[in-house]
Write a protein that holds these residues in place. Structure first.
Motif, PDB file in Angstrom:
ATOM      1  N   GLY A 252       7.125   9.531   1.078  1.00  0.00           N
ATOM      2  CA  GLY A 252       7.212   8.330   0.231  1.00  0.00           C
ATOM      3  C   GLY A 252       8.643   8.134  -0.251  1.00  0.00           C
ATOM      4  O   GLY A 252       9.192   7.025  -0.205  1.00  0.00           O
ATOM      5  N   ASP A 253       9.257   9.237  -0.669  1.00  0.00           N
ATOM      6  CA  ASP A 253      10.674   9.152  -1.127  1.00  0.00           C
ATOM      7  C   ASP A 253      11.594   8.690  -0.007  1.00  0.00           C
ATOM      8  O   ASP A 253      12.523   7.899  -0.222  1.00  0.00           O
ATOM      9  CB  ASP A 253      11.153  10.517  -1.631  1.00  0.00           C
ATOM     10  CG  ASP A 253      10.661  10.789  -3.042  1.00  0.00           C
ATOM     11  OD1 ASP A 253       9.999   9.910  -3.620  1.00  0.00           O
ATOM     12  OD2 ASP A 253      10.948  11.891  -3.568  1.00  0.00           O
ATOM     13  N   GLU A 254      11.322   9.204   1.209  1.00  0.00           N
ATOM     14  CA  GLU A 254      12.163   8.799   2.360  1.00  0.00           C
ATOM     15  C   GLU A 254      12.070   7.290   2.591  1.00  0.00           C
ATOM     16  O   GLU A 254      13.065   6.641   2.897  1.00  0.00           O
ATOM     17  CB  GLU A 254      11.687   9.505   3.643  1.00  0.00           C
ATOM     18  CG  GLU A 254      12.220  10.897   3.807  1.00  0.00           C
ATOM     19  CD  GLU A 254      11.717  11.505   5.115  1.00  0.00           C
ATOM     20  OE1 GLU A 254      11.801  10.821   6.166  1.00  0.00           O
ATOM     21  OE2 GLU A 254      11.221  12.636   5.074  1.00  0.00           O
TER      22      GLU A 254
ATOM     23  N   GLY B 148       9.249   2.236  -9.346  1.00  0.00           N
ATOM     24  CA  GLY B 148       8.223   2.573  -8.356  1.00  0.00           C
ATOM     25  C   GLY B 148       8.595   2.049  -6.980  1.00  0.00           C
ATOM     26  O   GLY B 148       9.672   2.337  -6.458  1.00  0.00           O
ATOM     27  N   ASP B 149       7.686   1.247  -6.390  1.00  0.00           N
ATOM     28  CA  ASP B 149       7.971   0.692  -5.053  1.00  0.00           C
ATOM     29  C   ASP B 149       8.345  -0.779  -5.140  1.00  0.00           C
ATOM     30  O   ASP B 149       8.208  -1.509  -4.171  1.00  0.00           O
ATOM     31  CB  ASP B 149       6.748   0.893  -4.132  1.00  0.00           C
ATOM     32  CG  ASP B 149       5.524   0.100  -4.619  1.00  0.00           C
ATOM     33  OD1 ASP B 149       5.511  -0.296  -5.817  1.00  0.00           O
ATOM     34  OD2 ASP B 149       4.598  -0.129  -3.815  1.00  0.00           O
ATOM     35  N   GLU B 150       8.846  -1.180  -6.284  1.00  0.00           N
ATOM     36  CA  GLU B 150       9.209  -2.582  -6.493  1.00  0.00           C
ATOM     37  C   GLU B 150      10.732  -2.724  -6.569  1.00  0.00           C
ATOM     38  O   GLU B 150      11.402  -1.993  -7.323  1.00  0.00           O
ATOM     39  CB  GLU B 150       8.570  -3.055  -7.814  1.00  0.00           C
ATOM     40  CG  GLU B 150       8.586  -4.537  -8.001  1.00  0.00           C
ATOM     41  CD  GLU B 150       7.771  -4.942  -9.238  1.00  0.00           C
ATOM     42  OE1 GLU B 150       6.526  -4.911  -9.185  1.00  0.00           O
ATOM     43  OE2 GLU B 150       8.389  -5.278 -10.254  1.00  0.00           O
TER      44      GLU B 150
ATOM     45  N   HIS C  56       0.826  -1.229   0.000  1.00  0.00           N
ATOM     46  CA  HIS C  56       0.000   0.000   0.000  1.00  0.00           C
ATOM     47  C   HIS C  56       0.850   1.266   0.000  1.00  0.00           C
ATOM     48  O   HIS C  56       0.590   2.217   0.732  1.00  0.00           O
ATOM     49  CB  HIS C  56      -0.943   0.009   1.233  1.00  0.00           C
ATOM     50  CG  HIS C  56      -1.885  -1.148   1.241  1.00  0.00           C
ATOM     51  ND1 HIS C  56      -2.778  -1.409   0.217  1.00  0.00           N
ATOM     52  CD2 HIS C  56      -2.081  -2.134   2.157  1.00  0.00           C
ATOM     53  CE1 HIS C  56      -3.480  -2.505   0.485  1.00  0.00           C
ATOM     54  NE2 HIS C  56      -3.067  -2.982   1.660  1.00  0.00           N
ATOM     55  N   PHE C  57       1.844   1.254  -0.837  1.00  0.00           N
ATOM     56  CA  PHE C  57       2.736   2.425  -0.872  1.00  0.00           C
ATOM     57  C   PHE C  57       2.002   3.680  -1.332  1.00  0.00           C
ATOM     58  O   PHE C  57       2.303   4.792  -0.911  1.00  0.00           O
ATOM     59  CB  PHE C  57       3.945   2.118  -1.785  1.00  0.00           C
ATOM     60  CG  PHE C  57       4.976   3.202  -1.785  1.00  0.00           C
ATOM     61  CD1 PHE C  57       5.647   3.548  -0.618  1.00  0.00           C
ATOM     62  CD2 PHE C  57       5.278   3.913  -2.953  1.00  0.00           C
ATOM     63  CE1 PHE C  57       6.582   4.562  -0.614  1.00  0.00           C
ATOM     64  CE2 PHE C  57       6.208   4.919  -2.944  1.00  0.00           C
ATOM     65  CZ  PHE C  57       6.875   5.250  -1.770  1.00  0.00           C
ATOM     66  N   LYS C  58       1.008   3.471  -2.151  1.00  0.00           N
ATOM     67  CA  LYS C  58       0.202   4.611  -2.620  1.00  0.00           C
ATOM     68  C   LYS C  58      -0.378   5.371  -1.421  1.00  0.00           C
ATOM     69  O   LYS C  58      -0.403   6.607  -1.406  1.00  0.00           O
ATOM     70  CB  LYS C  58      -0.919   4.080  -3.533  1.00  0.00           C
ATOM     71  CG  LYS C  58      -1.693   5.150  -4.261  1.00  0.00           C
ATOM     72  CD  LYS C  58      -2.669   4.523  -5.246  1.00  0.00           C
ATOM     73  CE  LYS C  58      -3.549   5.574  -5.924  1.00  0.00           C
ATOM     74  NZ  LYS C  58      -4.213   6.469  -5.004  1.00  0.00           N
TER      75      LYS C  58
HETATM   76  N1  LIG Z   1       7.111   8.923  -3.375  1.00  0.00           N
HETATM   77  C1  LIG Z   1       7.301   8.215  -4.474  1.00  0.00           C
HETATM   78  N2  LIG Z   1       6.287   7.449  -4.948  1.00  0.00           N
HETATM   79  C2  LIG Z   1       6.471   6.728  -6.040  1.00  0.00           C
HETATM   80  C3  LIG Z   1       7.665   6.739  -6.739  1.00  0.00           C
HETATM   81  N3  LIG Z   1       7.535   5.904  -7.802  1.00  0.00           N
HETATM   82  C4  LIG Z   1       6.310   5.379  -7.764  1.00  0.00           C
HETATM   83  N4  LIG Z   1       5.653   5.868  -6.697  1.00  0.00           N
HETATM   84  C5  LIG Z   1       4.276   5.596  -6.248  1.00  0.00           C
HETATM   85  O1  LIG Z   1       4.224   4.281  -5.780  1.00  0.00           O
HETATM   86  C6  LIG Z   1       2.858   3.911  -5.774  1.00  0.00           C
HETATM   87  C7  LIG Z   1       2.752   2.461  -6.151  1.00  0.00           C
HETATM   88  O2  LIG Z   1       1.402   2.147  -6.040  1.00  0.00           O
HETATM   89  P1  LIG Z   1       0.786   0.759  -6.420  1.00  0.00           P
HETATM   90  O3  LIG Z   1       1.494   0.202  -7.620  1.00  0.00           O
HETATM   91  O4  LIG Z   1      -0.679   0.906  -6.520  1.00  0.00           O
HETATM   92  O5  LIG Z   1       1.159  -0.168  -5.244  1.00  0.00           O
HETATM   93  P2  LIG Z   1       0.779  -0.119  -3.720  1.00  0.00           P
HETATM   94  O6  LIG Z   1       0.086   1.105  -3.361  1.00  0.00           O
HETATM   95  O7  LIG Z   1       2.048  -0.398  -2.977  1.00  0.00           O
HETATM   96  O8  LIG Z   1      -0.202  -1.312  -3.588  1.00  0.00           O
HETATM   97  P3  LIG Z   1       0.167  -2.835  -3.430  1.00  0.00           P
HETATM   98  O9  LIG Z   1       1.454  -3.077  -4.124  1.00  0.00           O
HETATM   99  O10 LIG Z   1      -0.947  -3.553  -4.054  1.00  0.00           O
HETATM  100  O11 LIG Z   1       0.277  -3.091  -1.986  1.00  0.00           O
HETATM  101  C8  LIG Z   1       2.140   4.844  -6.760  1.00  0.00           C
HETATM  102  O12 LIG Z   1       1.295   5.714  -6.048  1.00  0.00           O
HETATM  103  C9  LIG Z   1       3.271   5.661  -7.389  1.00  0.00           C
HETATM  104  O13 LIG Z   1       2.886   6.989  -7.642  1.00  0.00           O
HETATM  105  C10 LIG Z   1       8.712   7.581  -6.253  1.00  0.00           C
HETATM  106  O14 LIG Z   1       9.813   7.658  -6.806  1.00  0.00           O
HETATM  107  N5  LIG Z   1       8.475   8.277  -5.124  1.00  0.00           N
END
Ligand SMILES: Nc1nc2c(ncn2[C@@H]2O[C@H](COP(=O)(O)OP(=O)(O)OP(=O)(O)O)[C@@H](O)[C@H]2O)c(=O)[nH]1
Length: 438
Positions: A330-332, A356-358, A317-319
């Motif tokens: 989020g960046d931190e 992203g967050d992967e 749930h990084f979103k």
């Molecule tokens: N702060 C920040 N956010 C990022 C970056 N790259 C991607 N994101 C955010 O990471 C989030 C990834 O969201 P999702 O792919 O829906 O995944 P999630 O919210 O972790 O949901 P699940 O993986 O299903 O648990 C999105 O909101 C992107 O905008 C970044 O460099 N910095």
């Protein structure tokens, strides 16, 4: 024989005549047995001139020879006390070019003068060779100065006399004593902290020894204050024998000083570019493209019976983190994830922010699920205790991975790890699933 004749014999004149200007007739005084032309004992001077002017004389020299050896011209020169020696070239029977001269020397009284013929071919060749060597040497120096370095020094290692060429200021050459020149540089341009190192290196005997030890060339880099700023200079030194002194060989030390400041800056820029093209700027982990390349290279090169582990780590749930706490927080979190991964895994492991967050971890030649699970648990604990500006923020991870033998392709590894991750996500997140391919 009077003194003039003695000198002429010593100077290797082939034929010597006494000429009576009133009658314009000659009388032969000396004629060497090996003289090229055997003239009669006496005769009109015009006979000598005509013979030389037609006897295989080099076409380009004929008219000047005839003009300069005219009696009136000869007498006028001698009246002005000017020595007269007319040089001309002729071809030998083997068609080789010979350099010859005819000289006119005032006699004891005005009733006669001396005319002498000599072959100068060997002298001309010697002089030419010497000039050629010098020219080659100068050309070489000019080439090096113009093309390879800004400053250049040649030192005679016996006399320590040195010539310094400064290309940046328009090829200025100045002569000096080596030690004075080195000290001048030390006092005027070398950066103070490097002065001792510089002076130590440029001690002539030590430098020559070092050149020999290092296989003929020695190089050093040191900073200097130059053109109003701090520059890096590379000095390359070598020893050569002077090619123009065949018999009495002199050794010279050649030193080339090159301003490498811009090269250094370009190298640093290239390094930065390389780093920025390979790493993710936020987490300083490898980026996806470099990771894929590194993994493929490993899979290609590694032994077939070895096992590797490929894992995908995804923040849950990084979103929501972004939405609730802001993008900066989020960046931190992402930055913290990078640090934790480096703490938990080895430097040899491939650690990547896939996007992203992967995140991805590839562990070469290792597939022990127990050990891996314990490492991943440490990582999850570290992420759980994350706090931003003193505020604790629980960050959970879902991790899917695969342990597979080396023949498995990257696409297959990703696909299997993704399936495992999907499984964790589908079962409430915040967990680990490691598959084992056989
Ligand atoms: N702060 C920040 N956010 C990022 C970056 N790259 C991607 N994101 C955010 O990471 C989030 C990834 O969201 P999702 O792919 O829906 O995944 P999630 O919210 O972790 O949901 P699940 O993986 O299903 O648990 C999105 O909101 C992107 O905008 C970044 O460099 N910095």
């Amino acid at each position: 024989m009077d003194r003039v004749l003695e000198t002429l014999v010593l100077q290797n004149y082939e034929v010597v005549f006494e000429v009576n200007p009133a009658t314009d007739r000659f009388r032969k005084i000396i004629s060497k047995p090996d003289a090229l032309i055997q003239f009669p004992e006496e005769g009109p001077m015009s006979q000598v001139r005509d013979f030389i002017a037609t006897d295989k004389i080099c076409e380009a020299d004929r008219s000047i020879f005839l003009t300069e050896t005219q009696l009136g011209h000869v007498l006028a020169k001698m009246a002005g006390n000017e020595p007269l020696s007319v040089k001309y070239r002729r071809y030998s029977d083997k068609n080789e070019l010979h350099y010859r001269s005819i000289s006119f020397i005032p006699g004891k009284n005005s009733s006669s003068f001396i005319c002498a013929i000599r072959d100068e071919t060997n002298e001309v060749h010697r002089q030419y060779e010497k000039n050629l060597d010098l020219r080659l040497k100068n050309e070489g120096i000019r080439f090096i100065v113009e093309n390879m370095c800004e400053n250049f020094m040649i030192v005679n290692v016996s006399t320590h006399e040195c010539t310094t060429f400064t290309n940046s200021e328009g090829n200025i050459a100045c002569k000096n004593h080596y030690e004075s020149q080195i000290n001048w540089f030390a006092d005027n341009i070398v950066v103070a902290q490097d002065r001792d190192r510089y002076l130590q290196y440029f001690k002539l005997d030590a430098l020559m020894e070092r050149i020999m030890e290092e296989g003929g060339i020695s190089s050093i880099t040191f900073p200097v204050n130059y053109k109003g700023g701090r520059h890096d200079f590379a000095v390359t030194s070598t020893l050569i024998d002077d090619p123009s002194e065949r018999h009495k060989k002199s050794r010279y030390l050649f030193l080339c000083a090159q301003d490498i400041t811009s090269i250094r800056a370009a190298e640093a820029r290239n390094r930065e570019l390389l780093v920025s093209s390979q790493f993710d700027p936020l987490t300083h982990l490898l980026n996806r493209a470099t990771t894929e390349k590194n993994i493929r290279e490993h899979l290609y090169a590694a032994k077939n019976d070895s096992w590797n582990t490929f894992m995908i780590l995804d923040i849950d749930h990084f979103k929501n983190v972004n939405d609730e706490y802001g993008h900066m927080t989020g960046d931190e979190v992402l930055h913290h994830m990078g640090n934790c991964m480096r703490e938990v895994f080895r430097s040899d492991d491939i650690l990547c922010r896939w996007g992203g967050d992967e995140f991805v971890v590839f562990i070469k030649g290792f597939a022990d699920e127990k050990v891996l699970t314990s490492r991943l648990t440490i990582l999850r604990d570290k992420m759980n205790t994350f706090s931003s500006k003193g505020m604790p923020l629980q960050v959970n991870l879902s991790i899917g991975g695969v342990c597979a033998p080396n023949g498995t392709t990257l696409n297959m590894l990703y696909q299997k790890a993704d399936e495992a991750l999907y499984d964790v996500k589908n079962h409430g997140r915040n967990g680990i699933s490691l598959l084992r391919l056989s």
